[in-house]
Design a protein around this motif. Structure first.
Motif, short mmCIF file in Angstrom:
data_model
loop_
_atom_site.label_atom_id
_atom_site.label_comp_id
_atom_site.label_asym_id
_atom_site.label_seq_id
_atom_site.Cartn_x
_atom_site.Cartn_y
_atom_site.Cartn_z
N UNK A 265 -101.60 2.56 22.29
CA UNK A 265 -100.64 2.55 23.40
C UNK A 265 -100.67 1.23 24.14
N UNK A 266 -101.86 0.68 24.34
CA UNK A 266 -101.96 -0.64 24.97
C UNK A 266 -101.30 -1.71 24.10
N UNK A 267 -101.48 -1.59 22.80
CA UNK A 267 -100.82 -2.52 21.90
C UNK A 267 -99.30 -2.46 22.03
N UNK A 268 -98.77 -1.25 22.23
CA UNK A 268 -97.33 -1.11 22.44
C UNK A 268 -96.90 -1.77 23.74
N UNK A 269 -97.68 -1.57 24.79
CA UNK A 269 -97.33 -2.15 26.08
C UNK A 269 -97.46 -3.67 26.09
N UNK A 270 -98.29 -4.21 25.23
CA UNK A 270 -98.45 -5.66 25.15
C UNK A 270 -97.35 -6.32 24.30
N UNK A 271 -96.66 -5.55 23.49
CA UNK A 271 -95.62 -6.07 22.62
C UNK A 271 -94.39 -6.46 23.45
N UNK A 272 -93.96 -7.71 23.33
CA UNK A 272 -92.84 -8.19 24.17
C UNK A 272 -91.53 -7.49 23.82
N UNK A 273 -91.33 -7.14 22.54
CA UNK A 273 -90.10 -6.44 22.16
C UNK A 273 -90.05 -5.04 22.77
N UNK A 274 -91.17 -4.36 22.80
CA UNK A 274 -91.22 -3.02 23.39
C UNK A 274 -90.99 -3.11 24.89
N UNK A 275 -91.60 -4.07 25.55
CA UNK A 275 -91.39 -4.23 27.00
C UNK A 275 -89.93 -4.54 27.31
N UNK A 276 -89.32 -5.40 26.49
CA UNK A 276 -87.91 -5.75 26.71
C UNK A 276 -87.02 -4.52 26.51
N UNK A 277 -87.30 -3.74 25.46
CA UNK A 277 -86.51 -2.53 25.21
C UNK A 277 -86.67 -1.53 26.35
N UNK A 278 -87.89 -1.36 26.85
CA UNK A 278 -88.11 -0.45 27.99
C UNK A 278 -87.35 -0.93 29.22
N UNK A 279 -87.36 -2.24 29.45
CA UNK A 279 -86.65 -2.80 30.59
C UNK A 279 -85.14 -2.54 30.46
N UNK B 38 -81.50 -6.56 17.33
CA UNK B 38 -82.57 -6.75 16.36
C UNK B 38 -83.96 -6.58 16.97
N UNK B 39 -84.19 -7.16 18.15
CA UNK B 39 -85.52 -7.04 18.76
C UNK B 39 -85.82 -5.60 19.17
N UNK B 40 -84.77 -4.83 19.51
CA UNK B 40 -84.99 -3.42 19.85
C UNK B 40 -85.25 -2.58 18.60
N UNK B 41 -84.65 -2.97 17.47
CA UNK B 41 -84.96 -2.28 16.21
C UNK B 41 -86.43 -2.48 15.86
N UNK B 42 -86.92 -3.70 16.06
CA UNK B 42 -88.33 -3.98 15.78
C UNK B 42 -89.22 -3.19 16.73
N UNK B 43 -88.82 -3.11 17.99
CA UNK B 43 -89.61 -2.36 18.97
C UNK B 43 -89.65 -0.88 18.61
N UNK B 44 -88.51 -0.31 18.22
CA UNK B 44 -88.47 1.10 17.84
C UNK B 44 -89.33 1.34 16.60
N UNK B 45 -89.28 0.44 15.65
CA UNK B 45 -90.11 0.55 14.45
C UNK B 45 -91.59 0.51 14.82
N UNK B 46 -91.95 -0.38 15.73
CA UNK B 46 -93.35 -0.49 16.18
C UNK B 46 -93.80 0.80 16.88
#
Length: 131
Positions: A109-123, A22-30
């Motif tokens: 782009x900075x907003x994306x990097x600050x998003x915890x869901x996006x960082x978790x998905x990238x990790x 679910x958190x990765x779906x939110x990250x992809x949507x973002x």
């Protein structure tokens, strides 16, 4: 050969498993929402013209057309793109107008990097690629 195919399918299953969370779906949507916003801001507001190009190699010209097809929503009704598969040539006549500010790209782009869901998905994707 079969081992390579099995490994590919194993990695694809792992990738889809990551994307189903679910958190990765939110990250992809973002990410998709911000990408659409950035591309909309980068699109020229006025202009038109044509581009004729060829690399001399049909394969390379086709690959360039793939990239041009991805960007088609940005220029589709304004710029005519014509590939030349038989010769290496570049002819253009463009008149493109609009505004571009680096902040229009950097802040989303900075907003994306600050998003915890996006960082978790990238990790998670980085860990998948390391295995």
């Amino acid at each position: 050969m079969m081992e390579m195919i099995r490994e590919l399918f194993k990695r694809l299953r792992m990738l889809f498993g990551i994307l189903r969370k679910e958190h990765n779906k939110q990250a992809l949507s973002h990410v998709l929402r911000n990408l659409k916003q950035i591309l909309g801001r980068l699109a020229p507001k006025k202009g038109g013209g044509y581009i004729q190009f060829g690399s001399g190699d049909p394969y390379s010209t086709g690959r360039i057309m793939e990239a041009a097809a991805f960007l088609y929503p940005l220029y589709g009704d304004k710029i005519e793109v014509t590939p030349l598969f038989d010769r290496a040539e570049l002819k253009t006549d463009l008149d493109v107008r609009g505004r571009f500010c680096l902040a229009q790209v950097v802040f989303p782009l900075l907003g994306l990097l600050m998003d915890k869901d996006v960082r978790r998905a990238l990790r998670e994707l980085r860990e998948l690629s390391e295995t």
